[in-house]
Design a protein around this motif. Structure first.
Motif, mmCIF file in Angstrom:
data_model
loop_
_atom_site.group_PDB
_atom_site.id
_atom_site.type_symbol
_atom_site.label_atom_id
_atom_site.label_comp_id
_atom_site.label_asym_id
_atom_site.label_seq_id
_atom_site.Cartn_x
_atom_site.Cartn_y
_atom_site.Cartn_z
ATOM 1 N N VAL A 166 0.871 -1.169 0.000
ATOM 2 C CA VAL A 166 0.000 0.000 0.000
ATOM 3 C C VAL A 166 0.914 1.227 0.000
ATOM 4 O O VAL A 166 1.948 1.227 0.665
ATOM 5 N N PRO A 167 0.584 2.289 -0.752
ATOM 6 C CA PRO A 167 1.529 3.392 -0.927
ATOM 7 C C PRO A 167 2.060 3.992 0.366
ATOM 8 O O PRO A 167 1.329 4.178 1.337
ATOM 9 N N THR A 168 3.364 4.280 0.343
ATOM 10 C CA THR A 168 3.984 5.087 1.389
ATOM 11 C C THR A 168 3.736 6.556 1.062
ATOM 12 O O THR A 168 3.074 6.883 0.079
ATOM 13 N N TYR A 169 4.312 7.438 1.866
ATOM 14 C CA TYR A 169 4.047 8.873 1.706
ATOM 15 C C TYR A 169 4.365 9.361 0.296
ATOM 16 O O TYR A 169 3.569 10.052 -0.334
ATOM 17 N N ASP A 170 5.541 9.025 -0.223
ATOM 18 C CA ASP A 170 5.895 9.401 -1.591
ATOM 19 C C ASP A 170 7.056 8.534 -2.055
ATOM 20 O O ASP A 170 7.520 7.648 -1.334
ATOM 21 N N GLY A 171 7.514 8.775 -3.285
ATOM 22 C CA GLY A 171 8.601 7.979 -3.842
ATOM 23 C C GLY A 171 9.915 8.182 -3.131
ATOM 24 O O GLY A 171 10.759 7.275 -3.112
ATOM 25 N N TYR A 172 10.124 9.357 -2.548
ATOM 26 C CA TYR A 172 11.349 9.585 -1.796
ATOM 27 C C TYR A 172 11.407 8.639 -0.601
ATOM 28 O O TYR A 172 12.427 8.004 -0.336
ATOM 29 N N GLN A 173 10.294 8.581 0.143
ATOM 30 C CA GLN A 173 10.270 7.698 1.299
ATOM 31 C C GLN A 173 10.397 6.241 0.866
ATOM 32 O O GLN A 173 11.075 5.451 1.513
ATOM 33 N N ALA A 174 9.736 5.868 -0.236
ATOM 34 C CA ALA A 174 9.803 4.479 -0.705
ATOM 35 C C ALA A 174 11.243 4.081 -1.012
ATOM 36 O O ALA A 174 11.677 2.969 -0.682
ATOM 37 N N THR A 175 11.998 4.980 -1.624
ATOM 38 C CA THR A 175 13.389 4.683 -1.956
ATOM 39 C C THR A 175 14.240 4.599 -0.700
ATOM 40 O O THR A 175 15.055 3.680 -0.539
ATOM 41 N N ALA A 176 14.062 5.548 0.206
ATOM 42 C CA ALA A 176 14.821 5.521 1.453
ATOM 43 C C ALA A 176 14.514 4.261 2.252
ATOM 44 O O ALA A 176 15.410 3.633 2.824
ATOM 45 N N THR A 177 13.253 3.877 2.282
ATOM 46 C CA THR A 177 12.856 2.659 2.986
ATOM 47 C C THR A 177 13.468 1.428 2.337
ATOM 48 O O THR A 177 13.927 0.507 3.026
ATOM 49 N N SER A 178 13.491 1.391 1.007
ATOM 50 C CA SER A 178 14.065 0.243 0.301
ATOM 51 C C SER A 178 15.546 0.079 0.621
ATOM 52 O O SER A 178 16.029 -1.035 0.848
ATOM 53 N N LEU A 179 16.277 1.192 0.657
ATOM 54 C CA LEU A 179 17.693 1.125 1.011
ATOM 55 C C LEU A 179 17.863 0.705 2.470
ATOM 56 O O LEU A 179 18.775 -0.064 2.805
ATOM 57 N N SER A 180 16.968 1.194 3.331
ATOM 58 C CA SER A 180 17.030 0.799 4.743
ATOM 59 C C SER A 180 16.755 -0.692 4.900
ATOM 60 O O SER A 180 17.369 -1.357 5.743
ATOM 61 N N MET A 181 15.830 -1.221 4.098
ATOM 62 C CA MET A 181 15.571 -2.658 4.111
ATOM 63 C C MET A 181 16.836 -3.435 3.774
ATOM 64 O O MET A 181 17.170 -4.435 4.413
ATOM 65 N N ALA A 182 17.556 -2.958 2.762
ATOM 66 C CA ALA A 182 18.808 -3.621 2.368
ATOM 67 C C ALA A 182 19.813 -3.613 3.496
ATOM 68 O O ALA A 182 20.502 -4.605 3.761
ATOM 69 N N GLY A 183 19.900 -2.470 4.196
ATOM 70 C CA GLY A 183 20.821 -2.380 5.320
ATOM 71 C C GLY A 183 20.442 -3.306 6.457
ATOM 72 O O GLY A 183 21.304 -3.966 7.052
ATOM 73 N N ARG A 184 19.151 -3.385 6.762
ATOM 74 C CA ARG A 184 18.712 -4.248 7.854
ATOM 75 C C ARG A 184 18.941 -5.723 7.521
ATOM 76 O O ARG A 184 19.356 -6.507 8.382
ATOM 77 N N MET A 185 18.673 -6.118 6.278
ATOM 78 C CA MET A 185 18.824 -7.525 5.904
ATOM 79 C C MET A 185 20.282 -7.966 5.871
ATOM 80 O O MET A 185 20.603 -9.101 6.201
ATOM 81 N N SER A 186 21.164 -7.053 5.471
ATOM 82 C CA SER A 186 22.569 -7.421 5.311
ATOM 83 C C SER A 186 23.406 -7.135 6.552
ATOM 84 O O SER A 186 24.491 -7.704 6.721
ATOM 85 N N GLY A 187 22.936 -6.218 7.396
ATOM 86 C CA GLY A 187 23.742 -5.787 8.521
ATOM 87 C C GLY A 187 24.918 -4.928 8.101
ATOM 88 O O GLY A 187 25.873 -4.739 8.867
ATOM 89 N N ARG A 188 24.863 -4.367 6.897
ATOM 90 C CA ARG A 188 25.940 -3.539 6.362
ATOM 91 C C ARG A 188 25.476 -2.095 6.197
ATOM 92 O O ARG A 188 24.282 -1.805 6.237
ATOM 93 N N ARG A 189 26.436 -1.194 5.953
ATOM 94 C CA ARG A 189 26.125 0.230 5.849
ATOM 95 C C ARG A 189 26.311 0.800 4.445
ATOM 96 O O ARG A 189 25.788 1.869 4.134
ATOM 97 N N GLY A 190 27.066 0.146 3.588
ATOM 98 C CA GLY A 190 27.457 0.760 2.325
ATOM 99 C C GLY A 190 26.395 0.689 1.241
ATOM 100 O O GLY A 190 25.823 -0.367 0.984
ATOM 101 N N VAL A 191 26.138 1.825 0.587
ATOM 102 C CA VAL A 191 25.259 1.889 -0.578
ATOM 103 C C VAL A 191 26.019 2.593 -1.696
ATOM 104 O O VAL A 191 26.527 3.704 -1.502
#
Length: 484
Positions: A138-163
């Motif tokens: 279901v939509p998040t606030y906007d595409g900016y938040q969706a992208t930031a959340t997606s990168l945060s998901m990657a960080g949480r799953m990997s336990g890493r910081r680098g993008v």
């Protein structure tokens, strides 16, 4: 004795109300209340507001006067893009979302609003089909938040910081995403080559920092409208070190362009403003996140998902939350991140739009956008002194450079604005980001090109006249010197 100022329609400005509020939070003064806000972020002057108006009709007149200064893209010929686009909104979209059953930003609550749940489930399903992904939120606030959340998901799953950022990102988007992920992620940038990712440089950086990399971030179309062609190679590079590929995108072209999921993307995210949402002086925006049917990814998604389920009555189905206990609605302060429901209505709008367009409509739209973008590029680049900034395939947007004509982008904008044309967004002294959509006709493009040509011709004539005048002056001086 001077009486304290109480604003006629700001009740919290009354001294007794201020005192009660301060007492409730345990602060002795306004200064103590705001002590955690750095002083350089505080305004050191009163707000620039007009004098308080006593009568309501005076206030209405004042506000209407301010609002009447706005000009919409219906009143001018617009080539503005950069995140908010002038796509056609079918009448049925507005008709549906203005119904009382839907006209609220909220998504409804369990067991009471199955019609809205079904509408959002349909939106999710249509988006998933377009993107060739399994799960869409279901939509998040906007595409900016969706992208930031997606990168945060990657960080949480990997336990890493680098993008690793390999694309040209819209500056406003990059600013918001950077603010969002700064506590948990570090962004590294690989400059683009000819508008798209420098694959060799990106691969080298990822390989050198393999155990630090959580994700490669790709934007396609990029800030300048360039379509990325090396998604598969970038996905392979990410996967080789245990990272994931996050693709930020506007899905408007996927009726004809191969979706990122088919090229190895793990998370696809972006904004749905292009799907039945008006520009509205800044746009109605909603963010989407799409992943494969993998619990590792799905359980990291912070926003709601609606699924189809059987009921106690044979043959009947209902719609409800999937894995609700992972959301911030259920976990509250223990959630992985907070997500509001302010964009749920826009999901229904996008669902109506996609249902109306269908596969053939989306294919026609994609082909139209590609064709008109290319036509506009060719016509503008055909003017003397005007060049394109890269040779990449572009969808909807591209950058033209006027440096060869010695005319600034600001001059082009100011001159054409007086003619009722918004030619684009200035992105450099001589560079202009131009946007065309399906509502931009060939005649519109031809009018833009003719108006730009007139600006360039005027500049060239003035330069020529100035040069001739200087030559005449120099000749006169030389003649006088010889006579002397």
């Amino acid at each position: 004795m001077t009486q304290p100022f109480v604003h006629p329609y700001l009740p919290n400005s009354a001294p007794d109300v201020k005192a009660a509020m301060l007492a409730a939070v345990g602060a002795e003064s306004i200064e103590e209340f705001y002590v955690d806000v750095p002083s350089d972020l505080r305004m050191d002057r009163p707000l620039d507001l007009p004098a308080a108006l006593v009568a309501e009709q005076d206030l209405v007149r004042h506000v209407e006067g301010v609002l009447n200064k706005n000009r919409s893209t219906k009143e001018k010929l617009s080539f503005l893009g950069a995140g908010t686009y002038n796509h056609f909104v079918p009448a049925v979209v507005d008709e549906v979302i203005n119904r009382s059953e839907f006209l609220t930003a909220y998504a409804g609550e369990p067991y009471e609003d199955h019609g809205r749940f079904q509408a959002l489930f349909t939106y999710q399903s249509l988006m998933a089909e377009l993107l060739n992904m399994d799960v869409v939120n279901v939509p998040t606030y906007d595409g900016y938040q969706a992208t930031a959340t997606s990168l945060s998901m990657a960080g949480r799953m990997s336990g890493r910081r680098g993008v690793v950022v390999v694309s040209d990102v819209l500056p406003d988007k990059l600013s918001r995403v950077s603010d969002f992920v700064r506590p948990n992620l570090d962004l590294s940038f690989v400059p683009t080559v000819n508008g798209t990712a420098d694959v060799a440089a990106a691969v080298a950086l990822v390989e050198s920092r393999g155990d630090e990399i959580a994700a490669i971030w790709v934007e396609t179309p990029s800030y300048s409208g360039a379509v990325e062609t090396a998604i598969r190679q970038l996905a392979d590079a990410a996967h080789s070190v245990g990272a994931i590929l996050v693709v930020g995108t506007d899905p408007v072209g996927y009726g004809v362009i191969t979706p990122p999921a088919d090229q190895g993307a793990d998370i696809v995210c972006g904004d749905i403003q292009s799907f039945g949402l008006h520009q509205w002086f800044g746009g109605a925006h909603g963010g989407f996140i799409a992943v494969h049917d993998d619990p590792k990814f799905v359980l990291e998604m912070p926003s709601r998902l609606f699924g189809l389920a059987s009921t106690d009555v044979p043959g009947e189905y209902g719609f409800g939350d999937v894995a609700y206990d992972r959301t911030s609605f259920a976990m509250r302060e223990d959630g992985k991140e907070w997500v509001g429901t302010a964009a749920a209505l826009w999901g229904i709008a996008a669902g109506v739009y996609l249902a109306l367009m269908g596969p053939q409509g989306m294919a026609d739209l994609g082909e139209t956008l590609l064709a008109r973008t290319r036509y506009a590029q060719q016509q503008l680049a055909g003017l003397a002194g005007v060049t394109l900034t890269d040779d990449a395939l572009h969808l909807r947007e591209f950058v033209v450079d006027f440096s060869g004509a010695s005319v600034t982008a600001h001059r082009v904008v100011s001159t054409l604005r007086a003619e009722g044309i918004e030619p684009g967004v200035v992105v450099g002294e001589y560079e202009l980001l131009v946007c065309v959509t399906e509502v931009t006709t060939q005649a519109d493009i031809d009018r833009l090109v003719a108006s730009v040509a007139a600006v360039l011709n005027t500049a060239a004539a003035n330069t020529s006249a100035h040069t001739s005048a200087n030559r005449s002056a120099n000749t006169s001086v030389n003649t006088e010197e010889k006579s002397a």
